[in-house]
Design a protein around this motif. Structure first.
Motif, PDB file in Angstrom:
ATOM      1  N   ALA A 339      33.092  48.987  24.763  1.00 49.75           N
ATOM      2  CA  ALA A 339      33.395  49.026  23.328  1.00 49.75           C
ATOM      3  C   ALA A 339      33.522  50.463  22.837  1.00 49.75           C
ATOM      4  O   ALA A 339      34.339  50.758  21.961  1.00 49.75           O
ATOM      5  N   GLY A 340      32.716  51.364  23.404  1.00 48.56           N
ATOM      6  CA  GLY A 340      32.795  52.765  23.000  1.00 48.56           C
ATOM      7  C   GLY A 340      34.139  53.386  23.296  1.00 48.56           C
ATOM      8  O   GLY A 340      34.618  54.251  22.556  1.00 48.56           O
ATOM      9  N   ARG A 341      34.785  52.933  24.375  1.00 50.04           N
ATOM     10  CA  ARG A 341      36.114  53.461  24.700  1.00 50.04           C
ATOM     11  C   ARG A 341      37.165  53.033  23.691  1.00 50.04           C
ATOM     12  O   ARG A 341      38.221  53.636  23.581  1.00 50.04           O
ATOM     13  N   PHE A 342      36.892  51.954  22.958  1.00 45.93           N
ATOM     14  CA  PHE A 342      37.828  51.466  21.945  1.00 45.93           C
ATOM     15  C   PHE A 342      37.378  51.852  20.535  1.00 45.93           C
ATOM     16  O   PHE A 342      37.862  51.305  19.546  1.00 45.93           O
ATOM     17  N   GLY A 343      36.416  52.769  20.430  1.00 43.08           N
ATOM     18  CA  GLY A 343      35.990  53.272  19.136  1.00 43.08           C
ATOM     19  C   GLY A 343      34.944  52.450  18.425  1.00 43.08           C
ATOM     20  O   GLY A 343      34.701  52.678  17.239  1.00 43.08           O
ATOM     21  N   HIS A 344      34.300  51.506  19.112  1.00 45.81           N
ATOM     22  CA  HIS A 344      33.259  50.688  18.490  1.00 45.81           C
ATOM     23  C   HIS A 344      31.904  51.092  19.070  1.00 45.81           C
ATOM     24  O   HIS A 344      31.686  51.024  20.279  1.00 45.81           O
ATOM     25  N   ASP A 345      31.008  51.525  18.189  1.00 46.07           N
ATOM     26  CA  ASP A 345      29.705  52.015  18.617  1.00 46.07           C
ATOM     27  C   ASP A 345      28.708  50.861  18.655  1.00 46.07           C
ATOM     28  O   ASP A 345      28.235  50.404  17.612  1.00 46.07           O
ATOM     29  N   LEU A 346      28.410  50.383  19.846  1.00 41.43           N
ATOM     30  CA  LEU A 346      27.437  49.314  20.024  1.00 41.43           C
ATOM     31  C   LEU A 346      26.257  49.825  20.833  1.00 41.43           C
ATOM     32  O   LEU A 346      26.424  50.668  21.720  1.00 41.43           O
ATOM     33  N   SER A 347      25.089  49.310  20.531  1.00 43.80           N
ATOM     34  CA  SER A 347      23.877  49.714  21.237  1.00 43.80           C
ATOM     35  C   SER A 347      23.612  48.774  22.397  1.00 43.80           C
ATOM     36  O   SER A 347      23.862  47.565  22.313  1.00 43.80           O
ATOM     37  N   ALA A 348      23.095  49.335  23.473  1.00 40.96           N
ATOM     38  CA  ALA A 348      22.782  48.531  24.658  1.00 40.96           C
ATOM     39  C   ALA A 348      21.553  47.673  24.396  1.00 40.96           C
ATOM     40  O   ALA A 348      20.636  48.080  23.668  1.00 40.96           O
ATOM     41  N   PRO A 349      21.491  46.473  24.960  1.00 39.08           N
ATOM     42  CA  PRO A 349      20.299  45.636  24.772  1.00 39.08           C
ATOM     43  C   PRO A 349      19.103  46.220  25.494  1.00 39.08           C
ATOM     44  O   PRO A 349      19.226  47.082  26.368  1.00 39.08           O
ATOM     45  N   ALA A 350      17.935  45.732  25.119  1.00 42.90           N
ATOM     46  CA  ALA A 350      16.699  46.177  25.753  1.00 42.90           C
ATOM     47  C   ALA A 350      16.589  45.551  27.147  1.00 42.90           C
ATOM     48  O   ALA A 350      17.565  45.082  27.712  1.00 42.90           O
ATOM     49  N   ALA A 351      15.394  45.539  27.682  1.00 42.82           N
ATOM     50  CA  ALA A 351      15.183  44.991  29.022  1.00 42.82           C
ATOM     51  C   ALA A 351      15.544  43.511  29.054  1.00 42.82           C
ATOM     52  O   ALA A 351      15.656  42.839  28.022  1.00 42.82           O
ATOM     53  N   LEU A 352      15.766  43.008  30.272  1.00 41.91           N
ATOM     54  CA  LEU A 352      16.133  41.607  30.459  1.00 41.91           C
ATOM     55  C   LEU A 352      15.075  40.699  29.829  1.00 41.91           C
ATOM     56  O   LEU A 352      13.892  40.771  30.186  1.00 41.91           O
ATOM     57  N   PRO A 353      15.452  39.864  28.863  1.00 41.26           N
ATOM     58  CA  PRO A 353      14.476  38.956  28.229  1.00 41.26           C
ATOM     59  C   PRO A 353      14.110  37.817  29.168  1.00 41.26           C
ATOM     60  O   PRO A 353      14.814  36.803  29.235  1.00 41.26           O
ATOM     61  N   LEU A 354      13.034  37.995  29.903  1.00 40.56           N
ATOM     62  CA  LEU A 354      12.659  37.038  30.945  1.00 40.56           C
ATOM     63  C   LEU A 354      12.402  35.630  30.408  1.00 40.56           C
ATOM     64  O   LEU A 354      12.826  34.658  31.034  1.00 40.56           O
ATOM     65  N   PRO A 355      11.708  35.463  29.279  1.00 42.28           N
ATOM     66  CA  PRO A 355      11.486  34.084  28.806  1.00 42.28           C
ATOM     67  C   PRO A 355      12.790  33.345  28.530  1.00 42.28           C
ATOM     68  O   PRO A 355      12.956  32.189  28.928  1.00 42.28           O
ATOM     69  N   GLN A 356      13.739  34.028  27.839  1.00 41.62           N
ATOM     70  CA  GLN A 356      15.013  33.377  27.548  1.00 41.62           C
ATOM     71  C   GLN A 356      15.800  33.114  28.834  1.00 41.62           C
ATOM     72  O   GLN A 356      16.480  32.089  28.963  1.00 41.62           O
ATOM     73  N   ALA A 357      15.702  34.053  29.796  1.00 42.59           N
ATOM     74  CA  ALA A 357      16.408  33.847  31.062  1.00 42.59           C
ATOM     75  C   ALA A 357      15.859  32.638  31.795  1.00 42.59           C
ATOM     76  O   ALA A 357      16.610  31.806  32.322  1.00 42.59           O
ATOM     77  N   ALA A 358      14.526  32.536  31.843  1.00 41.17           N
ATOM     78  CA  ALA A 358      13.914  31.396  32.533  1.00 41.17           C
ATOM     79  C   ALA A 358      14.274  30.083  31.856  1.00 41.17           C
ATOM     80  O   ALA A 358      14.582  29.083  32.519  1.00 41.17           O
ATOM     81  N   LEU A 359      14.264  30.072  30.508  1.00 44.46           N
ATOM     82  CA  LEU A 359      14.615  28.854  29.783  1.00 44.46           C
ATOM     83  C   LEU A 359      16.073  28.467  30.036  1.00 44.46           C
ATOM     84  O   LEU A 359      16.398  27.280  30.144  1.00 44.46           O
ATOM     85  N   THR A 360      16.942  29.467  30.141  1.00 46.82           N
ATOM     86  CA  THR A 360      18.348  29.170  30.397  1.00 46.82           C
ATOM     87  C   THR A 360      18.532  28.545  31.775  1.00 46.82           C
ATOM     88  O   THR A 360      19.274  27.571  31.946  1.00 46.82           O
ATOM     89  N   VAL A 361      17.844  29.102  32.787  1.00 48.50           N
ATOM     90  CA  VAL A 361      17.954  28.553  34.132  1.00 48.50           C
ATOM     91  C   VAL A 361      17.412  27.131  34.176  1.00 48.50           C
ATOM     92  O   VAL A 361      18.039  26.212  34.725  1.00 48.50           O
ATOM     93  N   LEU A 362      16.221  26.931  33.588  1.00 48.74           N
ATOM     94  CA  LEU A 362      15.637  25.584  33.577  1.00 48.74           C
ATOM     95  C   LEU A 362      16.510  24.621  32.771  1.00 48.74           C
ATOM     96  O   LEU A 362      16.673  23.454  33.149  1.00 48.74           O
ATOM     97  N   GLY A 363      17.060  25.108  31.663  1.00 51.12           N
ATOM     98  CA  GLY A 363      17.936  24.250  30.866  1.00 51.12           C
ATOM     99  C   GLY A 363      19.185  23.858  31.615  1.00 51.12           C
ATOM    100  O   GLY A 363      19.657  22.716  31.504  1.00 51.12           O
ATOM    101  N   THR A 364      19.734  24.784  32.396  1.00 51.13           N
ATOM    102  CA  THR A 364      20.911  24.447  33.202  1.00 51.13           C
ATOM    103  C   THR A 364      20.565  23.404  34.249  1.00 51.13           C
ATOM    104  O   THR A 364      21.345  22.484  34.525  1.00 51.13           O
TER     105      THR A 364
END
Length: 850
Positions: A339-364
């Motif tokens: 996005a920065g290469r196209f002129g849009h300033d976005l911030s990087a996310p924090a560390a991998l959200p493990l609870p949401q990741a685990a819920l997504t895997v279990l939900g799948t």
């Protein structure tokens, strides 16, 4: 003995999973996409939150303390001086937010006013043109105000401010010193800025609503806060971090509302993934019928076999979920730099959200279990005698009467609810209509209609296919075989096409809704500002006809138009009639008709606004009688408007008919536009109108010129919402395309003997390739036709329920593009399976079955 046997059955299924991973990779593709979509939404929320927190500047980072009063009173200059003299305070600035109407030769408008130092670490604004004001009666305006009011550095503006006694209004001219850009969030109103003392003197305000304080170190803020409380009685002192946190949470909450709306569409994509996964599991299990029958023959019960198949599907789902989460995480890390290469300033996310990741895997994994449940139960009932036969494909017969009855019931419920909603649609001027309840009813009816489509899909495939495939049959053997291949397995074709139909229905409905609302929005903006300037006589009289020629001679002006108005009576009530040509308003691009056509207005005809058309009960072609000075004039309605008419007029007639209604020859209103776009062109046009009205012949001030609000182009917010929603809905189409590719891949494996026989009969590899690609394209055609047939009627209901004045606008070009792109994408999805099919040797036709 049960446990070892159960382990043997389960072990055989796991061995099959490891022996042919490609088959199950195809099965898990739709689940992988679902996991990617869901966890991608989580990462999108993290990116939005991080970006808002990093970029938010409502309270600058340098502010250590924020001082207000507990009684909501202002902090005067004495209080501000006391804060500045407090030990530990490095800098303090007063904040004030107010505003004033804008007067002069323009109509009353409003300009918000805010105090800001303009420079330094506590400033909220930065100049982009001109300079920041210093001195009395000088202000800087933000870019929104500059565009709206045609302001540039050096121009002037008149503020309507109350007199000191508050009994009347005084006119205060101010000079525009510069244009600034603000980093603070606000109401989005045009805003002017000046230093605190200058703004207080200009407005006559006794003090500031708050004071921002900067200290040298964070540690000094605590001591300074206590000293400020003692120095300023009644002061409420909060840390800058606390205030910024509240502001950031409010901003993030606004973004979260959009993400919650996106969650609705993500749920639709997940549902589509379950449908595709169910279809592919059914195909895989049908292909393995001999293996399952052998397990039954050696003693496996249906219950244990079904449990083993469900476990197998759960493993596929967990693996697909993990892969989808990792893919979404990797993409989220790549989004900010790209996005920065196209002129849009976005911030990087924090560390991998493990609870949401685990819920997504279990939900799948849970989604996989739901998807595999019905196919596994059906497959586990295979007869042991099937072990003696060749593998069978999915039958071409439609499921039993129960499914048909369910589909008919759902369709009947959808029709009844839709009919009820149609009967209760509001009319223009109806303010008591419950739109939320109406839209909820439409959604419920649409859900039932889609369930009916799922249940009755196998019955609809062949009739729809027979109508659509007429030109395809004429393309040769490949086309005829493709039609026969899709029609020969209606259950499979329906399961894939229904998911495609869901995506097309949602995308097409969204595009149509947005096109209708965009048309209405342009119509509404036309009513608010039919022209850049309009002039009328101050005492309600008529205008000099030479004024039109004088204005038209100015190169700064364009589209100078004069017209007349008159008062008439319709059905005993007073109304305004005019000879304004509606086709010339905004060059004919802003106004549309609800019934009839605006361009068909002729002698003895009239265009009626929505309110009067509803009250009189007339549409295009109906007669209406207007009365002027006791003389009735009978007219025919040429068109009705979807809302109010421009300039407050209710009826629009030809000049000859307006003369019949008693109007004089002199114009009562003149409109004009700026000859160019942008703030400078509007400023030049404004000066041209003023100079024309203040010339030697017209210096008596009897003519009033109103400068309408700046014309706005397409609604950026609406465009952004449209793009966001359509992109989200395209995820559903992506799942559907993955389903087409998966089905094609499994079908090629299943129909190897058929392809071999076709090759043995002389059909070339290229023809086989075309046949498979055309089959995949037909899934896109079927889904597109069914989706549009289902979506457009409900879209009409949604538009009428949401905004009764919005004309139903079908973006035929966009819908045709979507349909064409879908057919091409689904055809492309079958390219690789088709290549594999084209390489099938003729000897397969005489080989033994799997």
């Amino acid at each position: 003995m049960r446990s070892p046997w159960r382990a043997t059955v389960l072990g055989s299924q796991m061995a099959e999973l490891l022996r042919r991973p490609g088959r199950f990779a195809a099965t898990g593709l739709s689940l992988l996409i679902a996991a990617f979509v869901v966890f991608g939404a989580v990462m999108a929320q993290q990116i939005v939150t991080a970006t808002v927190v990093d970029r938010f500047r409502g309270t600058p980072d340098a502010v250590s303390l924020v001082v207000t009063r507990n009684d909501a009173a202002d902090i005067g200059e004495a209080g501000l001086d006391a804060i500045r003299e407090t030990p530990g305070v490095t800098e303090a600035v007063g904040r004030f937010d107010g505003g004033a109407p804008v007067g002069g030769s323009a109509a009353d408008r409003y300009l918000a006013l805010a105090a800001d130092p303009g420079t330094g670490p506590l400033a909220r604004v930065r100049p982009v043109e001109g300079s920041y004001p210093s001195g009395p009666r000088r202000i800087a305006v933000d870019t929104r105000a500059a565009e709206a009011y045609g302001l540039v550095p050096g121009s002037s503006l008149t503020l309507l401010l109350p007199t000191p006694d508050g009994e009347s209004t005084r006119r205060v001219p101010v000079e525009i010193s510069g244009v600034v850009r603000s980093a603070a969030t606000g109401t989005g109103e045009p805003t002017g800025y000046a230093s605190g003392p200058d703004l207080l003197r200009l407005l006559g305000t006794p003090g500031y609503s708050r004071v921002d304080v900067r200290t040298e170190t964070p540690g000094a803020a605590t001591q300074a806060a206590e000293r400020i409380r003692r120095a300023v009685p009644g002061a409420v002192v909060r840390s800058g971090a606390e205030v910024r946190g509240e502001e950031s949470r409010a901003a993030v909450a606004d973004a979260s509302d959009t993400l919650e709306l996106a969650g609705v569409f993500l749920a639709v994509a997940v549902g589509a993934a379950v449908l595709v996964a169910t279809s592919t599991f059914r195909i895989v299990f049908a292909r393995r019928v001999r293996q399952l029958a052998l397990l039954r023959a050696v003693g496996a019960t249906s219950r244990r076999l079904a449990a083993a198949l469900v476990a197998e599907g759960a493993v596929v789902g967990l693996l697909a979920g993990a892969a989808g989460v990792l893919a979404a995480w990797g993409c989220a890390r790549l989004v900010p730099p790209v996005a920065g290469r196209f002129g849009h300033d976005l911030s990087a996310p924090a560390a991998l959200p493990l609870p949401q990741a685990a819920l997504t895997v279990l939900g799948t994994g849970l989604l996989a279990v739901l998807a595999v449940l019905a196919p596994s139960v059906a497959a586990s009932r295979v007869s042991p005698l099937q072990a003696l036969r060749t593998a069978t494909s999915e039958g071409s017969t439609v499921n039993g009467a129960g499914r048909t009855v369910l589909g008919v019931l759902c369709a009947a419920g959808a029709v009844l609810l839709a009919r009820q909603q149609y009967a209760s649609l509001p009319e223009p001027g109806d303010t008591a209509y419950d739109r939320f309840a109406a839209l909820t009813l439409v959604v419920v009816s649409g859900g039932l209609a889609f369930l009916a489509l799922i249940a009755l899909g196998p019955l609809l495939v062949r009739p729809v296919l027979s109508a659509l495939a007429v030109p395809l049959r004429r393309t040769g053997a490949a086309g005829r075989l493709a039609v026969a291949g899709v029609g020969g397995a209606p259950g499979r074709a329906a399961s894939v096409s229904v998911v495609v139909a869901l995506g097309v229905c949602l995308v097409g409905s969204t595009l149509t809704c947005l096109a209708s609302l965009d048309t209405y929005e342009r119509y509404r903006r036309t009513l608010e500002a039919p022209a850049d300037f309009h002039l009328y006589a101050g005492e309600g009289g008529t205008l000099d006809r030479t004024l039109v020629a004088d204005l038209a001679a100015r190169p700064e002006l364009a589209d100078v138009t004069a017209f007349r108005t008159a008062e008439v009576a319709d059905d005993g009530r007073s109304a305004t009639v005019t000879d304004l040509d509606l086709t010339t308003v905004r060059s004919g691009t802003g106004l549309t008709a609800r019934t009839g056509a605006l361009g068909r207005l002729g002698p003895a005809q009239v265009v009626v606004d929505a309110e009067h058309a509803h009250r009189l009960g007339v549409d295009a072609g109906d007669p209406v009688t207007l009365t002027s000075a006791g003389r009735p004039v009978r007219l025919t309605v040429a068109a009705t408007l979807p809302g109010a008419g421009p300039h407050g007029a209710n009826f629009f007639v030809t000049p000859a008919d307006l003369t019949r209604l008693g109007a004089g020859p002199a114009p009562t209103l003149i409109t004009a536009d700026a000859a160019g776009d942008g703030a400078e062109a509007r400023a030049r046009a404004h000066r041209a109108v003023t100079e024309t009205l203040t010339g030697p012949e017209r210096g008596d001030g009897r003519v009033v010129a109103e400068d309408a609000a700046a014309r706005t182009g397409p609604d950026d917010d609406l465009r952004t919402m449209a793009t966001t929603v359509v992109l989200l809905l395209c995820l559903t189409v992506l799942v559907a395309v993955a389903g087409v590719a998966t089905t094609a891949s499994l079908t090629v494996v299943e129909r190897r003997r058929e392809f071999g026989l076709l090759r043995a009969l002389g059909l070339g590899g290229a023809a086989v390739h075309r046949m498979v690609v055309l089959e995949c394209a037909l899934h896109g055609v079927l889904g597109g036709v069914l989706g549009l047939a289902l979506g457009l009627p409900y879209t009409w209901l949604v538009v009428r329920a949401a905004e009764v004045s919005a004309p139903f606008t079908v973006p035929a070009g966009q819908l045709a593009t979507v349909l064409a792109a879908l057919v091409l994408v689904t055809a492309a999805a079958g390219t690789i399976p088709a290549l594999r099919a084209s390489r099938t040797p003729p000897t397969v036709a005489v080989a033994r079955g799997d």
